[in-house]
Design a protein around this motif. Sequence first.
Motif, PDB file in Angstrom:
ATOM      1  N   UNK A 179       0.780  -1.230   0.000  1.00 36.60           N
ATOM      2  CA  UNK A 179       0.000   0.000   0.000  1.00 36.60           C
ATOM      3  C   UNK A 179       0.810   1.277   0.000  1.00 36.60           C
ATOM      4  N   UNK A 180       2.134   1.174  -0.187  1.00 35.48           N
ATOM      5  CA  UNK A 180       2.997   2.351  -0.282  1.00 35.48           C
ATOM      6  C   UNK A 180       4.132   2.066  -1.271  1.00 35.48           C
ATOM      7  N   UNK A 181       4.620   3.104  -1.909  1.00 32.35           N
ATOM      8  CA  UNK A 181       5.788   2.994  -2.777  1.00 32.35           C
ATOM      9  C   UNK A 181       6.959   3.642  -2.059  1.00 32.35           C
ATOM     10  N   UNK A 182       8.023   2.889  -1.867  1.00 32.20           N
ATOM     11  CA  UNK A 182       9.102   3.295  -0.960  1.00 32.20           C
ATOM     12  C   UNK A 182      10.405   3.566  -1.698  1.00 32.20           C
ATOM     13  N   UNK A 183      11.118   4.597  -1.262  1.00 37.70           N
ATOM     14  CA  UNK A 183      12.512   4.810  -1.633  1.00 37.70           C
ATOM     15  C   UNK A 183      13.315   4.982  -0.353  1.00 37.70           C
ATOM     16  N   UNK A 184      14.632   4.846  -0.441  1.00 36.22           N
ATOM     17  CA  UNK A 184      15.489   4.865   0.742  1.00 36.22           C
ATOM     18  C   UNK A 184      16.159   6.218   0.918  1.00 36.22           C
ATOM     19  N   UNK A 185      16.070   6.750   2.161  1.00 39.16           N
ATOM     20  CA  UNK A 185      16.656   8.053   2.494  1.00 39.16           C
ATOM     21  C   UNK A 185      16.178   9.115   1.505  1.00 39.16           C
ATOM     22  N   UNK A 186      17.115   9.743   0.759  1.00 39.47           N
ATOM     23  CA  UNK A 186      16.725  10.768  -0.225  1.00 39.47           C
ATOM     24  C   UNK A 186      16.321  10.170  -1.571  1.00 39.47           C
ATOM     25  N   UNK A 187      16.498   8.860  -1.700  1.00 38.86           N
ATOM     26  CA  UNK A 187      16.169   8.227  -2.983  1.00 38.86           C
ATOM     27  C   UNK A 187      17.139   8.582  -4.080  1.00 38.86           C
ATOM     28  N   UNK A 188      18.389   8.846  -3.710  1.00 37.86           N
ATOM     29  CA  UNK A 188      19.380   9.330  -4.680  1.00 37.86           C
ATOM     30  C   UNK A 188      20.159   8.205  -5.359  1.00 37.86           C
ATOM     31  N   UNK A 223      21.493   6.713 -18.224  1.00 35.98           N
ATOM     32  CA  UNK A 223      22.660   6.353 -17.414  1.00 35.98           C
ATOM     33  C   UNK A 223      22.340   6.095 -15.952  1.00 35.98           C
ATOM     34  N   UNK A 224      21.366   6.777 -15.415  1.00 37.99           N
ATOM     35  CA  UNK A 224      21.063   6.568 -14.002  1.00 37.99           C
ATOM     36  C   UNK A 224      19.830   7.337 -13.581  1.00 37.99           C
ATOM     37  N   UNK A 225      18.705   6.651 -13.447  1.00 38.64           N
ATOM     38  CA  UNK A 225      17.454   7.277 -13.033  1.00 38.64           C
ATOM     39  C   UNK A 225      17.367   7.217 -11.513  1.00 38.64           C
ATOM     40  N   UNK A 226      17.046   8.337 -10.877  1.00 36.92           N
ATOM     41  CA  UNK A 226      16.926   8.356  -9.425  1.00 36.92           C
ATOM     42  C   UNK A 226      15.845   7.373  -8.981  1.00 36.92           C
ATOM     43  N   UNK A 227      16.171   6.576  -7.968  1.00 35.86           N
ATOM     44  CA  UNK A 227      15.196   5.612  -7.473  1.00 35.86           C
ATOM     45  C   UNK A 227      13.954   6.325  -6.937  1.00 35.86           C
ATOM     46  N   UNK A 228      14.131   7.513  -6.410  1.00 40.61           N
ATOM     47  CA  UNK A 228      12.979   8.290  -5.940  1.00 40.61           C
ATOM     48  C   UNK A 228      12.010   8.550  -7.084  1.00 40.61           C
ATOM     49  N   UNK A 229      12.538   8.865  -8.262  1.00 36.67           N
ATOM     50  CA  UNK A 229      11.676   9.130  -9.421  1.00 36.67           C
ATOM     51  C   UNK A 229      10.910   7.872  -9.834  1.00 36.67           C
ATOM     52  N   UNK A 230      11.578   6.721  -9.726  1.00 40.28           N
ATOM     53  CA  UNK A 230      10.904   5.452 -10.033  1.00 40.28           C
ATOM     54  C   UNK A 230       9.793   5.197  -9.026  1.00 40.28           C
ATOM     55  N   UNK A 231      10.105   5.385  -7.742  1.00 37.17           N
ATOM     56  CA  UNK A 231       9.107   5.172  -6.686  1.00 37.17           C
ATOM     57  C   UNK A 231       7.917   6.105  -6.853  1.00 37.17           C
TER      58      UNK A 231
END
Length: 297
Positions: A179-188, A223-231
């Motif tokens: 029920x939530x979409x999670x990233x870690x810390x700043x999601x960087x 080259x590198x998509x921020x995990x925060x953007x994916x979340x």
Amino acid sequence: MKVFVTGATGFVGSAVVQELIKKGHQVIGLSKNEESDKALAAVGVQSHRGNLTDLKSLKNGAAAADGLIHTAFNHDFSKFKESSENDRKIIEAFGDVYAGSQRPMIITSAIGLLTRGRLVDETEIPAAGQNPRIATERAVDAVAARGVNVSIVRLSPSVHGEGDHAFIPMLIKIARQKGISVYTEEGSNRWPAVHRLDAAKLFVLALEKTAKGGTRYHGVSEEGILFKDIAEAIGKGLNVPVVSKNKEESATHFETFAHFAAMDIHASSKITQESLGWQPVMPGLIANLNGDIYFNS
């Protein structure tokens, strides 16, 4: 050219098959059952019965072709070490068949083997470590040392597009269940990505080019998509909250997927694009996530 393809009915392999046919090649596809036979026949591909643990069948398939593209891998992560060791045996078996010839072998590896937290390119060789998949690249180097015309295509953590059943769907499944979409810390932390159709073109270009044995290519269009953007894209697609958690909380949340969710890889494909003339043109990962192909079920 007659090309033997393992994983010919898979997410990446089926796109490779279509690209080979488009370029005028004949294809022999590894088939494990009647269902696969029918799927291959439907697209005009000759089937060759066998499986990833039957080295004799794999050798026979390779021997019947002018070159091969090996995309198959058992992605049951509970058997990851075993599957990686089996991949080494497969590559060595293919090398036995192609030794003493110029027939090309293209082997699939993973960007995730490379150094984290800094830009890496095709010249990087993975250091010895805990990731069992290193066995794939070690086997390629051993075969190349025997004079075999073998190259590696390293795929991004996310190979996306319609029919995807890999890392992104796994993240969506976790977010839907909890029920939530999670990233870690700043999601960087970053994930490279490539569309499956762009990846397919890369495999075929690599096959058609005679390169030094052991050459590495990178299947990377972003080259590198921020995990925060994916979340955030997953949260939007599922209409669930997007939440930052610390490392310990994230490890609990992602469970067996925690290692992959924590990946921080920044990878270039500049050398690949320049040497092969490969130009990714398909939509990026976030554009795919903002569309309608990932959240229909």
